[in-house]
Design an enzyme around this catalytic site. Structure first.
Site, PDB file in Angstrom:
ATOM      1  N   LYS A  67       6.062 -11.204   4.406  1.00  0.00           N
ATOM      2  CA  LYS A  67       5.230 -10.848   3.241  1.00  0.00           C
ATOM      3  C   LYS A  67       6.066 -10.893   1.964  1.00  0.00           C
ATOM      4  O   LYS A  67       5.633 -11.416   0.930  1.00  0.00           O
ATOM      5  CB  LYS A  67       4.633  -9.438   3.434  1.00  0.00           C
ATOM      6  CG  LYS A  67       3.529  -9.392   4.481  1.00  0.00           C
ATOM      7  CD  LYS A  67       3.152  -7.964   4.865  1.00  0.00           C
ATOM      8  CE  LYS A  67       2.132  -7.994   6.014  1.00  0.00           C
ATOM      9  NZ  LYS A  67       1.816  -6.689   6.578  1.00  0.00           N
ATOM     10  N   GLN A  74       3.162  -0.421   5.997  1.00  0.00           N
ATOM     11  CA  GLN A  74       3.092  -1.190   7.243  1.00  0.00           C
ATOM     12  C   GLN A  74       2.779  -0.266   8.427  1.00  0.00           C
ATOM     13  O   GLN A  74       3.401   0.783   8.587  1.00  0.00           O
ATOM     14  CB  GLN A  74       4.433  -1.923   7.462  1.00  0.00           C
ATOM     15  CG  GLN A  74       4.459  -2.861   8.636  1.00  0.00           C
ATOM     16  CD  GLN A  74       3.563  -4.100   8.471  1.00  0.00           C
ATOM     17  OE1 GLN A  74       3.259  -4.516   7.358  1.00  0.00           O
ATOM     18  NE2 GLN A  74       3.147  -4.677   9.571  1.00  0.00           N
ATOM     19  N   ASP A 114      -4.634  -3.672   1.356  1.00  0.00           N
ATOM     20  CA  ASP A 114      -4.900  -3.779   2.797  1.00  0.00           C
ATOM     21  C   ASP A 114      -6.395  -3.600   3.091  1.00  0.00           C
ATOM     22  O   ASP A 114      -6.864  -3.973   4.166  1.00  0.00           O
ATOM     23  CB  ASP A 114      -4.175  -2.639   3.527  1.00  0.00           C
ATOM     24  CG  ASP A 114      -3.021  -3.129   4.380  1.00  0.00           C
ATOM     25  OD1 ASP A 114      -3.028  -4.304   4.763  1.00  0.00           O
ATOM     26  OD2 ASP A 114      -2.137  -2.303   4.655  1.00  0.00           O
TER      27      ASP A 114
HETATM   28  N1  GUN Z   1       0.248  -3.985  10.949  1.00  0.00           N
HETATM   29  C1  GUN Z   1      -0.291  -5.089  11.537  1.00  0.00           C
HETATM   30  N2  GUN Z   1      -1.163  -5.704  10.691  1.00  0.00           N
HETATM   31  C2  GUN Z   1      -1.156  -4.963   9.552  1.00  0.00           C
HETATM   32  C3  GUN Z   1      -1.832  -5.109   8.319  1.00  0.00           C
HETATM   33  O1  GUN Z   1      -2.629  -6.019   8.079  1.00  0.00           O
HETATM   34  N3  GUN Z   1      -1.550  -4.145   7.388  1.00  0.00           N
HETATM   35  C4  GUN Z   1      -0.680  -3.123   7.623  1.00  0.00           C
HETATM   36  N4  GUN Z   1      -0.493  -2.214   6.649  1.00  0.00           N
HETATM   37  N5  GUN Z   1      -0.037  -2.974   8.763  1.00  0.00           N
HETATM   38  C5  GUN Z   1      -0.274  -3.896   9.721  1.00  0.00           C
END
Ligand code: GUN
Length: 305
Positions: A54, A98, A121
């Site tokens: 990311k 995350q 998100d």
């Molecule tokens: N863990 C796995 N996929 C995601 C996501 O799309 N967002 C977040 N914050 N954590 C994740």
């Protein structure tokens, strides 16, 4: 039939190029970059890989990309304080904590602490509620948003749409299954949701013209569950324990499914890259809204591809 590959990596790269161009316009107009802050707690290896991806993509798109790394021993109160600091920081347009969080930390309370206007998100209940009610000024969770973009891209090339198609979502998580179902419904698909208690899953799958698999189990969906000519989106990213070095596989038995499907996403290189592209898109939209500018339009960008 041998399926066409839905090349998520290529679709994502093309969208990220558009995002980079729009970011450059945004920065020229406002004198600032869209700001994305990702918070990671603890040392979960898979989360570390996702967060680095990311960070890299956000930097490439011209964002002010920051990663805040916290020790797994962090208390709930300390994590909430970090979120509050990001909420108050004017240079931050998007906040992502995350998941999963280490044991002892309450995910729901952390998600609800994020300013919904920065919740790129789309996990905050204010944004889930907007998705449920079809209110367009919220944020859509990135993985199902990416799946939708791939489906639209695929059907647009065929001169078709999702309207009226029989769609089945396997999985009912808050992150993927439920929002995916709402997005398909908004596209006028005829929708079913299946889960661990669903009876005769193979028969239900065989009815699906569009199948989105998000169960988190390697090769769970068998080739003979796939309807001839179906479009298959595989959200799973699993380590195949039967293969040397546990290579990455999806939730669908890809070699068998591609003999039946009309089109299918590969793993890796399908949904994964799209999730990051949609995170950048949501952050760019947030930056426009927070600067009082009209946000870019995804449908218009899709037509340019
Ligand atoms: N863990 C796995 N996929 C995601 C996501 O799309 N967002 C977040 N914050 N954590 C994740």
């Amino acid at each position: 039939m041998t399926a066409t590959l839905i090349d998520g990596a290529a679709v994502a790269s093309s969208l990220v190029r558009r995002i980079a161009a729009l970011t450059s316009d945004f920065t020229a107009t406002t004198g600032r970059k869209p700001g994305l802050s990702v918070c990671i707690v603890g040392d979960d290896a898979a989360s570390g890989v996702y967060v680095r991806a990311k960070e890299k993509r956000a930097g490439e798109a011209g964002f002010d990309s920051r990663v805040i790394r916290k020790d797994a021993a962090l208390s709930q109160a300390e994590l909430l304080q970090s979120v509050e600091a990001l909420n108050a920081d004017e240079s931050v347009d998007g906040i992502l904590v995350q998941l999963p969080l280490p044991k002892g930390l309450q995910e729901r309370a952390v998600i609800e602490a994020i300013d919904p206007h920065k919740d790129v998100d789309g996990f905050h209940t204010e944004n889930s509620g907007k998705l449920l009610c079809g209110i367009a000024d919220g944020f859509v969770p990135c993985t199902p948003f990416g799946c939708l973009h791939l489906l639209r891209h695929h059907f647009a090339r065929q001169g078709e749409s999702l309207a009226g198609k029989r769609a089945l979502v396997l999985g009912r998580s808050n992150i993927v299954g439920k929002p995916m179902a709402l997005l398909l419904l908004a596209e006028h698909a005829t929708l079913s949701i299946a889960h661990s208690r669903t009876r005769d899953l193979p028969a239900l799958c065989r009815e699906a013209e569009v199948l989105v698999a998000a169960v988190g189990r390697a090769n769970f969906v068998q080739g003979d569950w796939i309807r001839e000519g179906a479009v298959v989106i595989d959200v799973g990213i699993n380590r195949d324990q039967n293969q040397n070095q546990g290579r990455l596989v999806g939730d669908v038995d890809f070699p068998e499914a591609k003999k039946k499907a009309a089109a299918i996403t590969p793993v890796p290189g399908g949904v994964g890259p799209m999730t990051i592209a949609m995170l950048l898109w949501n952050t760019l939209v947030s930056a426009h809204r927070r600067s009082g500018l009209p946000p870019p339009c995804l449908e218009a960008e899709e037509e340019k591809n």
